[in-house]
Write a protein that holds these residues in place. Structure first.
Motif, PDB file in Angstrom:
ATOM      1  N   UNK A 131      44.319  38.355 -35.309  1.00 41.01           N
ATOM      2  CA  UNK A 131      43.749  39.419 -34.779  1.00 41.01           C
ATOM      3  C   UNK A 131      43.733  39.654 -33.335  1.00 41.01           C
ATOM      4  N   UNK A 132      44.301  38.343 -32.757  1.00 35.37           N
ATOM      5  CA  UNK A 132      44.339  38.738 -31.254  1.00 35.37           C
ATOM      6  C   UNK A 132      44.969  39.960 -30.652  1.00 35.37           C
ATOM      7  N   UNK A 133      46.195  40.506 -31.183  1.00 39.10           N
ATOM      8  CA  UNK A 133      46.582  41.540 -31.016  1.00 39.10           C
ATOM      9  C   UNK A 133      45.661  42.702 -30.837  1.00 39.10           C
ATOM     10  N   UNK A 134      44.421  42.820 -31.331  1.00 38.31           N
ATOM     11  CA  UNK A 134      43.566  43.945 -31.305  1.00 38.31           C
ATOM     12  C   UNK A 134      42.646  43.782 -30.056  1.00 38.31           C
ATOM     13  N   UNK A 135      42.637  42.946 -29.485  1.00 35.97           N
ATOM     14  CA  UNK A 135      41.797  42.598 -28.029  1.00 35.97           C
ATOM     15  C   UNK A 135      42.357  43.193 -26.876  1.00 35.97           C
ATOM     16  N   UNK A 136      41.771  43.823 -26.182  1.00 35.34           N
ATOM     17  CA  UNK A 136      42.181  44.594 -24.999  1.00 35.34           C
ATOM     18  C   UNK A 136      42.238  43.588 -23.830  1.00 35.34           C
ATOM     19  N   UNK A 137      43.266  42.774 -23.869  1.00 32.28           N
ATOM     20  CA  UNK A 137      43.106  41.811 -22.715  1.00 32.28           C
ATOM     21  C   UNK A 137      43.575  42.397 -21.292  1.00 32.28           C
TER      22      UNK A 137
ATOM     23  N   UNK B 290      43.463  44.349 -15.671  1.00 32.17           N
ATOM     24  CA  UNK B 290      43.579  45.632 -14.650  1.00 32.17           C
ATOM     25  C   UNK B 290      42.118  45.522 -13.782  1.00 32.17           C
ATOM     26  N   UNK B 291      41.152  45.334 -14.535  1.00 32.53           N
ATOM     27  CA  UNK B 291      39.886  45.472 -14.079  1.00 32.53           C
ATOM     28  C   UNK B 291      39.736  44.556 -12.956  1.00 32.53           C
ATOM     29  N   UNK B 292      40.499  43.295 -12.827  1.00 34.28           N
ATOM     30  CA  UNK B 292      40.499  42.258 -11.785  1.00 34.28           C
ATOM     31  C   UNK B 292      41.777  42.306 -10.980  1.00 34.28           C
ATOM     32  N   UNK B 293      42.527  43.426 -11.142  1.00 28.39           N
ATOM     33  CA  UNK B 293      43.404  43.637 -10.234  1.00 28.39           C
ATOM     34  C   UNK B 293      44.669  42.828 -10.296  1.00 28.39           C
TER      35      UNK B 293
ATOM     36  N   UNK C 220      49.770  37.607 -28.315  1.00 26.53           N
ATOM     37  CA  UNK C 220      50.284  38.411 -27.107  1.00 26.53           C
ATOM     38  C   UNK C 220      50.834  37.595 -26.169  1.00 26.53           C
ATOM     39  N   UNK C 221      51.798  38.085 -25.541  1.00 27.74           N
ATOM     40  CA  UNK C 221      52.603  37.261 -24.478  1.00 27.74           C
ATOM     41  C   UNK C 221      52.915  38.221 -23.282  1.00 27.74           C
ATOM     42  N   UNK C 222      52.488  37.689 -21.992  1.00 27.76           N
ATOM     43  CA  UNK C 222      53.034  38.495 -20.830  1.00 27.76           C
ATOM     44  C   UNK C 222      53.158  37.699 -19.594  1.00 27.76           C
ATOM     45  N   UNK C 223      53.414  38.316 -18.676  1.00 23.95           N
ATOM     46  CA  UNK C 223      53.798  37.439 -17.358  1.00 23.95           C
ATOM     47  C   UNK C 223      52.790  38.078 -16.108  1.00 23.95           C
ATOM     48  N   UNK C 224      52.450  37.249 -15.396  1.00 25.29           N
ATOM     49  CA  UNK C 224      51.837  37.452 -14.133  1.00 25.29           C
ATOM     50  C   UNK C 224      52.459  36.777 -13.095  1.00 25.29           C
ATOM     51  N   UNK C 225      52.212  37.267 -11.748  1.00 25.22           N
ATOM     52  CA  UNK C 225      52.749  36.332 -10.668  1.00 25.22           C
ATOM     53  C   UNK C 225      52.134  35.025 -10.507  1.00 25.22           C
TER      54      UNK C 225
ATOM     55  N   UNK D 177      39.757  34.037 -16.480  1.00 29.96           N
ATOM     56  CA  UNK D 177      39.355  35.254 -17.182  1.00 29.96           C
ATOM     57  C   UNK D 177      39.547  35.177 -18.612  1.00 29.96           C
ATOM     58  N   UNK D 178      40.585  34.775 -19.179  1.00 30.72           N
ATOM     59  CA  UNK D 178      40.667  34.406 -20.437  1.00 30.72           C
ATOM     60  C   UNK D 178      39.819  33.535 -21.107  1.00 30.72           C
ATOM     61  N   UNK D 179      39.767  32.579 -20.481  1.00 28.87           N
ATOM     62  CA  UNK D 179      38.618  31.389 -21.200  1.00 28.87           C
ATOM     63  C   UNK D 179      37.242  31.905 -21.063  1.00 28.87           C
ATOM     64  N   UNK D 180      37.023  32.621 -20.089  1.00 26.48           N
ATOM     65  CA  UNK D 180      35.692  33.495 -20.061  1.00 26.48           C
ATOM     66  C   UNK D 180      35.448  34.283 -21.229  1.00 26.48           C
TER      67      UNK D 180
END
Length: 403
Positions: free
Chosen positions: A279-285, A290-293, A306-311, A321-324
């Motif tokens: 059910x992780x796909x339903x989370x608004x990660x 975005x909230x933290x820029x 869910x997979x994505x990239x960041x700098x 943030x995810x661990x929180x």
């Protein structure tokens, strides 16, 4: 009135010798009966005395500085550049009017550090051109509704040039740099990278967004609104460089009819983040990011993954943030994005050739995505340059007469 806007970047105005080359381009345009508007960047690059980054370092990092005040400081580099450049033009007998962004009629919102142009009132420019003056405009800046100096963010001088081109209905906007034009790949990586003589606005925007740094995509998007042609040129050469215009004009020239891939570009210093679980796909990660820029890219969402990239610079903060939130992400640092940009909408077999090219070099595709004009592949940073070379070769971009 036949108007030409010419923008000269930091390296083009750094020394008296490079400025002389720029002046010669202006004189060539005057000889062709153009009325010339010049946009200048701050002189030089990081570390040079009057470059924007150098000016920012004047302020002690431990002292608070208001964004409005920073814009005043950052605008000084272009002010110095414009005055020095104008004096060199006058030494050769030219009449010159120097204008700040606000004096040139560039009105922006009040978002200091990354302002957006709302309108341009070019009357003062037109009056000076009618009097036979060369108009030198300080790039990268405008004026807010409150009358404050604002700066336009990354690529701001490019944006100044194309916005003025649109407002003045210019014949061309010339963007002068230290390279010959837009290349099929980074020549520091690919020995047989070739200059692209004609390219569409869409292609160059995609190349710029995916890592090519010759022109800022926001500037291209502004020119595209009124179909003002852009020429990306070298200050050191008389060559007309790369012409950027609309698809219809380019196709009419019979130049691009068999060119499905325009170029290959790359972005390094990327971290892949994966979150898995029922059910992780339903989370608004992404709201959390975005909230933290934190800007995200390469997004892939399924019900349980869910997979994505960041700098790389944002990776530790994103993981915290995810661990929180009680999540335990898997991290793959030291990645890079390689992008194949072209005009291949609906063309079958492009992805198959990409896979074949990378597989033949033993390069694994860690993640992929596509749009109408771009296919992105995530690879290990250590394999990025080999991937760029393999794809450039696979699509024959180094061959003569590809453009």
């Amino acid at each position: 009135m036949k108007i030409l806007v010419q923008k000269f970047g930091g390296t083009s105005v750094a020394t008296r010798e490079t400025r002389l080359k720029a002046v010669e381009h202006i004189e060539d345009a005057l000889a062709k009966d153009f009325h010339v508007v010049v946009v200048v960047s701050a002189m030089g690059r990081r570390g040079d005395p009057y470059a924007t980054d150098t000016l920012l370092n004047v302020v002690d990092a431990s002292d608070p500085v208001a964004p409005r005040d920073l814009d005043i400081l950052m605008s000084c580099g272009e002010a110095i550049s414009a005055v020095v450049f104008a004096s060199q033009l006058r030494s050769r007998g030219h009449q010159v009017t120097v204008l700040s962004g606000g004096q040139a009629g560039i009105r922006t919102n009040a978002q200091h550090g990354n302002a957006r142009i709302l309108e341009i009132r070019p009357k003062r420019i037109l009056d000076a051109l009618q009097e036979g003056h060369i108009v030198v405009v300080m790039g990268f800046q405008g004026e807010s509704p409150e009358g404050d100096i604002t700066t336009l963010g990354r690529g701001g001088s490019d944006t100044t040039a194309t916005a003025l081109g649109v407002a003045l209905n210019a014949e061309y906007v010339d963007i002068f740099t230290d390279v010959e034009g837009i290349m099929t790949a980074d020549p520091r990586i690919v020995e047989d990278a070739r200059m692209i003589h004609r390219v569409t606005y869409t292609e160059i925007c995609n190349l710029a967004y995916q890592g090519a740094k010759v022109i800022h995509p926001r500037a291209v998007e502004i020119a595209m609104q009124k179909n003002i042609p852009i020429r990306v040129r070298s200050t050191q050469s008389k060559d007309e460089g790369t012409l950027v215009t609309n698809a219809w004009t380019v196709l009419e020239s019979s130049v691009l009819q068999d060119r499905y891939v325009t170029g290959v570009t790359q972005t390094a210093n990327i971290t892949q983040i994966q979150v898995e679980g029922e059910g992780v796909g339903r989370l608004n990660i992404f709201d959390l990011m975005a909230e933290h820029g934190i800007s995200v890219d390469f997004i892939s969402v399924s019900p349980d993954r869910i997979a994505y990239t960041v700098a790389d610079a944002d990776a530790d903060r994103a993981v915290s943030l995810l661990r929180e939130q009680g999540l335990e992400p898997r991290i793959r640092p030291d990645c890079a994005k390689v992008s194949v940009v072209g005009t291949y909408t609906g063309m079958p077999g492009i992805m198959a050739r990409i896979v074949e090219a990378l597989s033949s070099e033993g390069i694994s595709i860690l993640q992929s995505a596509d749009s109408h004009n771009t296919i992105w592949c995530l690879v290990r940073r250590s394999e990025m340059e080999a991937a760029v070379r393999a794809l450039h070769s696979k699509f024959g971009l180094g061959e003569a007469n590809r453009d």
